[in-house]
Design a protein around this motif. Structure first.
Motif, PDB file in Angstrom:
ATOM      1  N   SER A   1       7.514  42.873  59.894  1.00 21.53           N
ATOM      2  CA  SER A   1       7.070  43.748  60.980  1.00 21.53           C
ATOM      3  C   SER A   1       8.003  43.599  62.170  1.00 21.53           C
ATOM      4  O   SER A   1       8.518  42.502  62.442  1.00 21.53           O
ATOM      5  N   ARG A   2       8.205  44.690  62.863  1.00 20.52           N
ATOM      6  CA  ARG A   2       9.058  44.633  64.042  1.00 20.52           C
ATOM      7  C   ARG A   2       8.598  45.681  65.058  1.00 20.52           C
ATOM      8  O   ARG A   2       7.830  46.594  64.732  1.00 20.52           O
ATOM      9  N   GLN A   3       9.069  45.520  66.264  1.00 22.65           N
ATOM     10  CA  GLN A   3       8.727  46.427  67.362  1.00 22.65           C
ATOM     11  C   GLN A   3      10.013  46.983  67.951  1.00 22.65           C
ATOM     12  O   GLN A   3      10.952  46.241  68.240  1.00 22.65           O
ATOM     13  N   THR A   4      10.061  48.284  68.118  1.00 24.61           N
ATOM     14  CA  THR A   4      11.249  48.934  68.649  1.00 24.61           C
ATOM     15  C   THR A   4      11.346  48.737  70.154  1.00 24.61           C
ATOM     16  O   THR A   4      10.416  48.234  70.806  1.00 24.61           O
ATOM     17  N   GLN A   5      12.470  49.151  70.722  1.00 26.31           N
ATOM     18  CA  GLN A   5      12.663  49.042  72.164  1.00 26.31           C
ATOM     19  C   GLN A   5      11.702  49.933  72.935  1.00 26.31           C
ATOM     20  O   GLN A   5      11.390  49.655  74.090  1.00 26.31           O
ATOM     21  N   GLU A   6      11.245  50.996  72.281  1.00 31.43           N
ATOM     22  CA  GLU A   6      10.300  51.890  72.953  1.00 31.43           C
ATOM     23  C   GLU A   6       8.858  51.423  72.808  1.00 31.43           C
ATOM     24  O   GLU A   6       7.952  52.083  73.314  1.00 31.43           O
ATOM     25  N   GLY A   7       8.627  50.309  72.133  1.00 23.74           N
ATOM     26  CA  GLY A   7       7.278  49.784  71.981  1.00 23.74           C
ATOM     27  C   GLY A   7       6.581  50.191  70.709  1.00 23.74           C
ATOM     28  O   GLY A   7       5.415  49.835  70.500  1.00 23.74           O
TER      29      GLY A   7
ATOM     30  N   ASP B   1       8.909  31.766  60.964  1.00 26.13           N
ATOM     31  CA  ASP B   1       8.979  33.222  60.806  1.00 26.13           C
ATOM     32  C   ASP B   1       7.918  33.694  59.814  1.00 26.13           C
ATOM     33  O   ASP B   1       7.275  32.907  59.109  1.00 26.13           O
ATOM     34  N   ASP B   2       7.715  35.005  59.774  1.00 30.65           N
ATOM     35  CA  ASP B   2       6.728  35.621  58.884  1.00 30.65           C
ATOM     36  C   ASP B   2       7.385  36.837  58.234  1.00 30.65           C
ATOM     37  O   ASP B   2       7.575  37.866  58.884  1.00 30.65           O
TER      38      ASP B   2
ATOM     39  N   ARG C   1       0.191  35.267  55.245  1.00 33.84           N
ATOM     40  CA  ARG C   1       0.683  36.619  55.043  1.00 33.84           C
ATOM     41  C   ARG C   1       0.165  37.170  53.731  1.00 33.84           C
ATOM     42  O   ARG C   1       0.139  36.483  52.714  1.00 33.84           O
ATOM     43  N   GLN C   2      -0.239  38.419  53.774  1.00 31.67           N
ATOM     44  CA  GLN C   2      -0.651  39.130  52.565  1.00 31.67           C
ATOM     45  C   GLN C   2       0.581  39.672  51.858  1.00 31.67           C
ATOM     46  O   GLN C   2       1.440  40.283  52.479  1.00 31.67           O
ATOM     47  N   ARG C   3       0.662  39.447  50.567  1.00 34.08           N
ATOM     48  CA  ARG C   3       1.830  39.892  49.819  1.00 34.08           C
ATOM     49  C   ARG C   3       1.891  41.410  49.759  1.00 34.08           C
ATOM     50  O   ARG C   3       0.879  42.088  49.580  1.00 34.08           O
ATOM     51  N   TYR C   4       3.089  41.930  49.891  1.00 33.50           N
ATOM     52  CA  TYR C   4       3.349  43.358  49.701  1.00 33.50           C
ATOM     53  C   TYR C   4       3.600  43.655  48.224  1.00 33.50           C
ATOM     54  O   TYR C   4       3.178  44.688  47.707  1.00 33.50           O
TER      55      TYR C   4
ATOM     56  N   LEU D   1       5.512  47.247  58.289  1.00 29.89           N
ATOM     57  CA  LEU D   1       6.207  46.768  57.101  1.00 29.89           C
ATOM     58  C   LEU D   1       7.604  47.391  57.063  1.00 29.89           C
ATOM     59  O   LEU D   1       7.891  48.259  56.237  1.00 29.89           O
ATOM     60  N   HIS D   2       8.438  46.936  57.963  1.00 31.16           N
ATOM     61  CA  HIS D   2       9.793  47.476  58.053  1.00 31.16           C
ATOM     62  C   HIS D   2      10.650  46.885  56.935  1.00 31.16           C
ATOM     63  O   HIS D   2      10.630  45.675  56.686  1.00 31.16           O
ATOM     64  N   GLN D   3      11.395  47.744  56.252  1.00 32.99           N
ATOM     65  CA  GLN D   3      12.236  47.321  55.137  1.00 32.99           C
ATOM     66  C   GLN D   3      13.697  47.279  55.563  1.00 32.99           C
ATOM     67  O   GLN D   3      14.223  48.239  56.123  1.00 32.99           O
TER      68      GLN D   3
END
Length: 397
Positions: free
Chosen positions: A212-218, A268-269, A21-24, A223-225
């Motif tokens: 990172s995450r994916q919503t129910q709508e795709g 996890d990442d 993973r690349q650091r933020y 970079l979700h905080q």
């Protein structure tokens, strides 16, 4: 019960973790983000002061020198043009000629007079006369513009020198975060400390989960905080940072790590960004220190080594042990599974205690019933004996 006890086992040895993973946010607090393809660059010029303050030191010094040098050259050229246009350079030895500026005999002299005017040195060798109205107007303009340049550039340098980001260099974070039990609850913990004797006033701490995450709508959010609670509701996020403190995030039902076991956490990442804010006691300016923890920097089943000892009349902090941790028995299951195991154990105790009490009550009731029945039979026998006729000898008498 065997499953519940197995949940508290230390677990297998920690395997080698991947690191891709690349650091933020870097460990020293620098944000690893670069702005690219910024089309509206004029916006930087609308906030020129902040732009100059944000520049690197070598560029700031270059602009500082250029601001004065170009101003001196610009007005020096105008003074030379006035002298050239009036013909002062053609009457250098004429005592009857009244020049605009005495002893201005070339461009170098005009440049030196410009420096003397803007810096208000005034050596007295070159001086303007009252027979040159254009020179008087230029003198007023240069004095006003020179004051503005001084205020702007000196202000930039003062702000840049007194920036509190250097104060953040003495605010340290532990190199690793740990996960261990605290008061029977799984907690994610890290340590902060202040190396200076002057303290941070109104210090507060925050923590962000970057994943990172994916919503129910795709929709994919790279970079979700997500906020990690470190005591905002209870006030524990406001720190009295005199000695190193261990900041704790309790992994409860509202935590994003509620379902994360040790194995799941290793696969996890994510990145945890911690932010410490406060006012510098010496200057009153706001200071912010940042750091981050990747997955391989979160140690499961560890606790921080104590760094505070009581000496003769004072407390001593040993920063040599600031980053040290040691292993402690910690369940390898998730916080949800741990809570469910405790709930099952509590339910078993709740139902087992009343059932045993009921058995005792029934046994005591059976014993009391048997005693009463025996007493009743004895009383009946006595009644029968009292109703028998008297012996013959007694009747005869």
């Amino acid at each position: 019960m065997a499953q519940d006890n197995a949940a508290f086992s230390p677990g297998p040895a920690e395997p080698a973790r991947r690191r891709g993973r690349q650091r933020y946010v870097e460990k020293d607090g620098r944000c690893n983000v670069q702005q690219g393809h910024v089309g509206e660059t004029y916006r930087y010029l609308t906030d020129l002061f902040t732009t100059l303050v944000d520049l690197r030191w070598r560029l700031s010094l270059l602009f500082f020198v250029l601001a004065y040098a170009l101003t001196w050259l610009f007005f020096g050229a105008i003074w030379w043009l006035i002298a050239y246009g009036r013909g002062d350079l053609e009457h250098l030895g004429d005592a009857a000629w009244t020049p605009c500026v005495h002893n201005l005999n070339g461009f170098v002299a005009a440049f030196l007079f410009s420096i003397e005017t803007e810096t208000t040195i005034g050596y007295g060798h070159r001086v303007i006369t009252d027979q040159c109205p254009e020179g008087i107007v230029l003198l007023l303009l240069q004095a006003i513009l020179g004051s503005m340049v001084n205020a702007f550039m000196v202000g930039c340098m003062f702000v840049k020198i007194s920036q509190p980001n250097k104060r953040a260099a003495t605010l340290v974070f532990s190199s690793h975060a740990v996960v261990a039990l605290r008061d029977g609850r799984l907690c994610l913990m890290f340590r902060v400390g202040d190396l200076r004797s002057s303290h941070i006033v109104e210090a507060s701490i925050r923590a962000k989960l970057i994943r990172s995450r994916q919503t129910q709508e795709g929709e994919f959010i790279p970079l979700h905080q997500t906020d990690l609670s470190v005591g905002f509701d209870t006030g524990d996020d406001r720190l009295f940072l005199v000695s190193p403190l261990v900041i704790s995030h309790e992994i409860d039902a509202a935590s994003p790590f509620w379902d994360a076991s040790r194995r799941a956490l290793e696969r996890d990442d994510f990145e945890i960004v911690v932010i410490l804010e406060g006012m510098v006691e010496a200057t009153g300016m706001t200071c912010q220190a940042r750091s981050s923890y990747l997955v391989d920097e979160v140690l499961w089943g560890h606790r921080f080594t104590s760094v505070l000892t009581l000496e003769d009349g004072f407390y001593e902090v040993d920063y040599a042990s600031f980053h040290e941790t040691f292993e402690v028995p910690t369940p390898s299951c998730s916080a949800r599974e741990l809570a469910e195991a405790e709930a099952r154990l509590d339910a078993h105790l709740y139902w087992s205690i009343p059932s045993r009490l009921d058995e005792r009550v029934e046994e005591e009731g059976a014993r009391d019933g048997a005693g009463e029945e025996a007493e009743g039979e004895a009383g009946a026998d006595k009644g029968k004996k009292g109703c028998l006729p008297a012996p013959e000898s007694e009747s005869k008498v």
